[in-house]
Design a protein around this motif. Structure first.
Motif, PDB file in Angstrom:
ATOM      1  N   SER A 185       0.830  -1.206   0.000  1.00  0.00           N
ATOM      2  CA  SER A 185       0.000   0.000   0.000  1.00  0.00           C
ATOM      3  C   SER A 185       0.866   1.258   0.000  1.00  0.00           C
ATOM      4  CB  SER A 185      -0.920   0.004   1.222  1.00  0.00           C
ATOM      5  OG  SER A 185      -1.811  -1.084   1.186  1.00  0.00           O
ATOM      6  N   ALA A 186       1.929   1.245   0.798  1.00  0.00           N
ATOM      7  CA  ALA A 186       2.840   2.393   0.850  1.00  0.00           C
ATOM      8  C   ALA A 186       3.477   2.639  -0.509  1.00  0.00           C
ATOM      9  CB  ALA A 186       3.919   2.149   1.905  1.00  0.00           C
ATOM     10  N   ALA A 187       3.886   1.566  -1.174  1.00  0.00           N
ATOM     11  CA  ALA A 187       4.497   1.702  -2.496  1.00  0.00           C
ATOM     12  C   ALA A 187       3.510   2.275  -3.499  1.00  0.00           C
ATOM     13  CB  ALA A 187       5.004   0.345  -2.972  1.00  0.00           C
ATOM     14  N   GLY A 188       2.254   1.827  -3.438  1.00  0.00           N
ATOM     15  CA  GLY A 188       1.240   2.328  -4.365  1.00  0.00           C
ATOM     16  C   GLY A 188       0.984   3.810  -4.169  1.00  0.00           C
ATOM     17  N   ILE A 189       0.767   4.221  -2.918  1.00  0.00           N
ATOM     18  CA  ILE A 189       0.522   5.643  -2.624  1.00  0.00           C
ATOM     19  C   ILE A 189       1.744   6.477  -3.012  1.00  0.00           C
ATOM     20  CG2 ILE A 189       0.380   7.276  -0.706  1.00  0.00           C
ATOM     21  CD1 ILE A 189      -2.298   6.278  -1.314  1.00  0.00           C
ATOM     22  N   ALA A 190       2.935   5.993  -2.659  1.00  0.00           N
ATOM     23  CA  ALA A 190       4.167   6.738  -2.951  1.00  0.00           C
ATOM     24  C   ALA A 190       4.361   6.919  -4.450  1.00  0.00           C
ATOM     25  CB  ALA A 190       5.363   6.007  -2.346  1.00  0.00           C
ATOM     26  N   ALA A 191       4.079   5.864  -5.232  1.00  0.00           N
ATOM     27  CA  ALA A 191       4.272   5.947  -6.673  1.00  0.00           C
ATOM     28  C   ALA A 191       3.231   6.843  -7.338  1.00  0.00           C
ATOM     29  CB  ALA A 191       4.214   4.546  -7.281  1.00  0.00           C
ATOM     30  N   VAL A 192       2.004   6.822  -6.849  1.00  0.00           N
ATOM     31  CA  VAL A 192       0.945   7.667  -7.432  1.00  0.00           C
ATOM     32  C   VAL A 192       1.244   9.140  -7.203  1.00  0.00           C
ATOM     33  CG1 VAL A 192      -1.460   8.376  -7.111  1.00  0.00           C
ATOM     34  CG2 VAL A 192      -0.908   5.978  -7.413  1.00  0.00           C
ATOM     35  N   PHE A 193       1.664   9.490  -5.990  1.00  0.00           N
ATOM     36  CA  PHE A 193       1.890  10.891  -5.646  1.00  0.00           C
ATOM     37  C   PHE A 193       3.355  11.314  -5.744  1.00  0.00           C
ATOM     38  CE2 PHE A 193      -2.119  10.277  -3.183  1.00  0.00           C
ATOM     39  CZ  PHE A 193      -2.851  11.294  -3.776  1.00  0.00           C
ATOM     40  N   ASN A 194       4.264  10.364  -6.014  1.00  0.00           N
ATOM     41  CA  ASN A 194       5.697  10.654  -6.006  1.00  0.00           C
ATOM     42  C   ASN A 194       6.094  11.211  -4.630  1.00  0.00           C
ATOM     43  OD1 ASN A 194       8.325  10.899  -6.948  1.00  0.00           O
ATOM     44  ND2 ASN A 194       7.987  12.938  -7.813  1.00  0.00           N
ATOM     45  N   SER A 195       5.627  10.517  -3.586  1.00  0.00           N
ATOM     46  CA  SER A 195       5.837  11.007  -2.219  1.00  0.00           C
ATOM     47  C   SER A 195       6.169   9.832  -1.306  1.00  0.00           C
ATOM     48  CB  SER A 195       4.580  11.719  -1.718  1.00  0.00           C
ATOM     49  OG  SER A 195       3.445  10.881  -1.881  1.00  0.00           O
ATOM     50  N   PRO A 196       7.447   9.434  -1.226  1.00  0.00           N
ATOM     51  CA  PRO A 196       7.825   8.239  -0.457  1.00  0.00           C
ATOM     52  C   PRO A 196       7.548   8.346   1.039  1.00  0.00           C
ATOM     53  CG  PRO A 196       9.764   9.463  -1.179  1.00  0.00           C
ATOM     54  CD  PRO A 196       8.602  10.063  -1.882  1.00  0.00           C
ATOM     55  N   ILE A 197       7.790   9.519   1.635  1.00  0.00           N
ATOM     56  CA  ILE A 197       7.575   9.651   3.083  1.00  0.00           C
ATOM     57  C   ILE A 197       6.086   9.541   3.404  1.00  0.00           C
ATOM     58  CG2 ILE A 197       7.823  11.178   5.075  1.00  0.00           C
ATOM     59  CD1 ILE A 197      10.309  12.326   3.778  1.00  0.00           C
ATOM     60  N   ALA A 198       5.255  10.193   2.603  1.00  0.00           N
ATOM     61  CA  ALA A 198       3.809  10.129   2.835  1.00  0.00           C
ATOM     62  C   ALA A 198       3.294   8.706   2.681  1.00  0.00           C
ATOM     63  CB  ALA A 198       3.078  11.059   1.868  1.00  0.00           C
ATOM     64  N   GLY A 199       3.867   7.948   1.758  1.00  0.00           N
ATOM     65  CA  GLY A 199       3.452   6.552   1.588  1.00  0.00           C
ATOM     66  C   GLY A 199       3.719   5.736   2.838  1.00  0.00           C
ATOM     67  N   VAL A 200       4.895   5.928   3.430  1.00  0.00           N
ATOM     68  CA  VAL A 200       5.245   5.210   4.657  1.00  0.00           C
ATOM     69  C   VAL A 200       4.330   5.625   5.804  1.00  0.00           C
ATOM     70  CG1 VAL A 200       7.040   4.865   6.398  1.00  0.00           C
ATOM     71  CG2 VAL A 200       7.651   4.904   3.981  1.00  0.00           C
ATOM     72  N   LEU A 201       4.134   6.930   5.951  1.00  0.00           N
ATOM     73  CA  LEU A 201       3.308   7.428   7.055  1.00  0.00           C
ATOM     74  C   LEU A 201       1.854   6.990   6.909  1.00  0.00           C
ATOM     75  CD1 LEU A 201       4.801  11.028   7.436  1.00  0.00           C
ATOM     76  CD2 LEU A 201       5.108   9.074   8.968  1.00  0.00           C
ATOM     77  N   PHE A 202       1.366   6.948   5.685  1.00  0.00           N
ATOM     78  CA  PHE A 202      -0.003   6.476   5.457  1.00  0.00           C
ATOM     79  C   PHE A 202      -0.156   5.034   5.945  1.00  0.00           C
ATOM     80  CE2 PHE A 202      -3.061   4.125   2.925  1.00  0.00           C
ATOM     81  CZ  PHE A 202      -4.196   4.911   3.038  1.00  0.00           C
ATOM     82  N   ALA A 203       0.792   4.189   5.586  1.00  0.00           N
ATOM     83  CA  ALA A 203       0.727   2.785   5.997  1.00  0.00           C
ATOM     84  C   ALA A 203       0.801   2.656   7.514  1.00  0.00           C
ATOM     85  CB  ALA A 203       1.858   1.992   5.335  1.00  0.00           C
ATOM     86  N   LEU A 204       1.640   3.467   8.141  1.00  0.00           N
ATOM     87  CA  LEU A 204       1.797   3.382   9.596  1.00  0.00           C
ATOM     88  C   LEU A 204       0.578   3.939  10.331  1.00  0.00           C
ATOM     89  CD1 LEU A 204       5.534   4.456   9.963  1.00  0.00           C
ATOM     90  CD2 LEU A 204       4.590   2.183  10.355  1.00  0.00           C
ATOM     91  N   GLU A 205       0.088   5.102   9.907  1.00  0.00           N
ATOM     92  CA  GLU A 205      -1.015   5.749  10.625  1.00  0.00           C
ATOM     93  C   GLU A 205      -2.359   5.093  10.363  1.00  0.00           C
ATOM     94  OE1 GLU A 205      -0.487  10.272  11.602  1.00  0.00           O
ATOM     95  OE2 GLU A 205      -0.216  10.029   9.445  1.00  0.00           O
TER      96      GLU A 205
END
Length: 620
Positions: A185-205
């Motif tokens: 899920s983090a990889a998908g969000i990060a790749a869609v938005f080009n935002s690696p930190i947000a992808g990690v935080l989304f998965a964690l939160e």
């Protein structure tokens, strides 16, 4: 001919069986190799690279598929009267989505991030493999033809399915499966938005709910891998924000935006959830899709920025081009008046989530992530544009648009860190960190006052009785039947007290059940209650019925374990009777329940501890 066909079928079956056998042998060899050559912790990291790579490919595939559908819809629009395309195209997209889900996918696709959370809590992180591609197809049909929803929820579910099935392929533990699910899920969000930190935080939160180093590292690697794949295959930034910073004089207005964002987040959760549950539910699914598509088309005809995700309009207003809202609008001439433009922007703030709810409730596939960003952006524009019209102070509208997106996301998702870093990364507005923090924090606090859980958990708590609290979840992992003491001594209410004392002298029990016909519970006898009476001379006609008591509560056999624990805590008792279908089955003790809870706690954290410890005797 018949013999030939049958023979051919046998050959094909034999070939498939051989391939399946070879696949199983290969899997055994891979697992044997990794058990000898690498530690479990390192292998999880290797898997996170693989999941991140596939998740990045899925995000790129989704972007290209949406572009393909948009091109197809534009070609269709050229062949019909201009404004009719607004009415027809969303309905076509939703109908095609419903056809795919019903006839091709056979309704096996699990929509929404809430279902990912449900699988984590109730299904050990197992997600059907077809979710790894079904969302790419269905969401591209919905959004590509103008459905007013986002692609973030589909890519989250797609990434989760990729991670879950990768873990299943390598026969990893439930803990590792959850980590890889979140990594996908983090990889998908990060790749869609080009935002690696947000992808990690989304998965964690949102998905995991806790931050630990053993969990953080695989998420970080998968997210970074997804972004690298996305940038290599699909370059381009989602938004571009040019800003020189923010003014201290604007701080009070950022605080106002935070309060408004929190209130709007409550509105989004309430209205969005209500519509997503379904509209026109008494109608056939195809009638519902067509009717919902036409309703959506009418809204888009009146408010063209509602078309699709709406990111085109967001980029334009971020660049200061508010006149883009006049394009394709029936009210273009009127929108030249500032007060009409204010009303138009306010309408967009309120109606976007309605359009998204209709899209999803009528059968389309997507999420409310993008509509939430859209709503927050136009809320920020509404405040800044309105204040600027007064002449009291000049506010930077681009700043308020960017910060408004973060405020809405923080309030809806209850994930302020994700909101802050996502908007900072996708807009490049790192100089806005202070306003982002202030608005996100205030919005989060306001939203939690009205609803202690985010949109996904709110639905699960009320519809599935699933709770995000860790203690709550671990208690519900206990099977009530496993803690029921079924070794009991049954008494009859007419039994003489002297006879009961004889039974008591040979028993170690502290509680006894008094049963009637058909195992019906009539009362209980607690040793603590009758101890003093035992040393008094009993009346000749005294029976068990004279000293038995009504229990303060009776536990149902199907009652959730967390509810049972609440009963114990509220009544301050240690043993209670359990009844199934009106028949007594045994006693449950608070001490036994706590003992089982401890075992579940140890088992759940055993694998996490394994990854937290240093690797012993590494292979050189």
């Amino acid at each position: 001919m018949v013999k030939y066909t049958a023979y051919g079928s046998k050959n094909r079956y034999f070939a498939l069986h051989q391939l399946y056998t070879m696949f199983k042998v290969l899997l055994v060899h891979i697992n044997h190799w990794r058990s000898r050559q690498t530690s479990q912790r390192n292998f999880l990291i290797y898997c996170s690279v693989l999941v991140g790579f596939i998740g990045g490919l899925a995000a790129v595939a989704l972007k290209y598929m949406v572009q393909l559908m948009e091109e197809l819809s534009r070609n269709i629009a050229l062949r019909v009267p201009y404004h009719y395309s607004f009415l027809l195209l969303p309905a076509i997209g939703i109908l095609l989505t419903v056809v795919y889900q019903h006839l091709v996918n056979r309704d096996s696709m699990q929509k929404g991030i809430g279902n990912v959370l449900l699988n984590i809590k109730k299904n050990k992180g197992n997600i059907p493999h077809d979710n790894a591609y079904a969302h790419l197809i269905s969401s591209s049909l919905t959004v590509g033809f103008g459905g007013s929803s986002g692609l973030e929820a589909p890519i989250v579910v797609t990434g989760a399915a990729i991670g879950s099935n990768t873990a299943k392929f390598f026969k990893l533990s439930n803990y590792e499966k959850t980590v890889l699910l979140a990594a996908g899920s983090a990889a998908g969000i990060a790749a869609v938005f080009n935002s690696p930190i947000a992808g990690v935080l989304f998965a964690l939160e949102i998905l995991i709910g806790e931050i630990t180093i053993p969990t953080f590292i695989p998420l970080l690697i998968a997210s970074a891998t997804g972004v690298v794949v996305g940038k290599l295959l699909h370059s381009g930034q989602l938004f571009h924000l040019v800003t020189e910073g923010w003014l201290v004089e604007a701080l009070p207005f950022y605080m106002v935006l935070g309060v408004l964002s929190g209130l709007v987040a409550v509105y989004i959760n309430k209205v969005g959830h209500g519509l997503e549950k379904g509209i026109l539910m008494k109608q056939n699914r195809y009638v519902r899709a067509a009717a919902g598509g036409l309703m959506l088309g009418v809204l888009i005809l009146l408010f063209p920025p509602l078309l699709g995700e709406g990111y085109h309009y967001l980029q334009a207003i971020l660049n200061g081009n508010i006149d883009v809202l006049k394009e394709e609008s029936l009210f273009a001439d009127w929108l030249s008046e500032p007060w009409v433009m204010l009303l138009f922007i306010a309408a967009l703030v309120l109606i976007k989530i309605i359009a998204a709810g209709i899209t999803l409730g009528s059968g389309g596939n997507g999420g409310t992530f993008a509509p939430t960003m859209f709503t927050g952006a136009f809320l920020g524009l509404l405040l800044a544009y309105g204040i600027n019209q007064t002449g009291l102070i000049h506010l930077n509208t681009s700043n308020f648009i960017a910060v408004g997106m973060a405020g809405a996301l923080s309030g809806v998702l209850h994930a302020p860190l994700t909101a802050i870093f996502l908007i900072a990364e996708i807009t490049g507005g790192y100089v806005l960190f202070i306003p982002l923090m202030i608005v996100s924090a205030i919005s989060y606090i306001i939203a939690r006052l009205f609803n202690p859980h985010n949109a996904y958990w709110h639905a699960l708590i009320h519809e599935k009785d699933i709770h995000p609290d860790q203690d709550f979840s671990m208690l519900n992992n206990i099977q009530l039947d496993s803690v029921i003491n079924k070794q009991y001594t049954a008494l009859n209410r007419d039994m003489p007290l002297a006879e009961f004392y004889n039974i008591l002298s040979e028993s170690n029990a502290n509680i006894f059940a008094v049963l009637g016909a058909n195992q019906q519970l009539e009362g209980v006898i607690w040793m603590d209650e009758i101890r003093k009476q035992m040393f008094k001379a009993a009346q000749p006609n005294t029976t068990v019925g004279d000293i038995m008591a009504t229990p303060p509560a009776i536990i149902s056999y199907n009652q959730p374990v967390n509810s049972v624990m609440n009963v114990f805590d509220n009544l301050d008792v240690w043993q209670l009777p359990v009844v199934k279908d009106g028949r007594f089955v045994g006693f449950i003790s608070k001490s036994g329940l706590l003992s089982q809870y401890r075992q579940v706690f140890i088992q759940q954290h055993k694998n996490a501890d394994l990854f937290a410890r240093p690797v012993q005797n590494p292979i050189k």
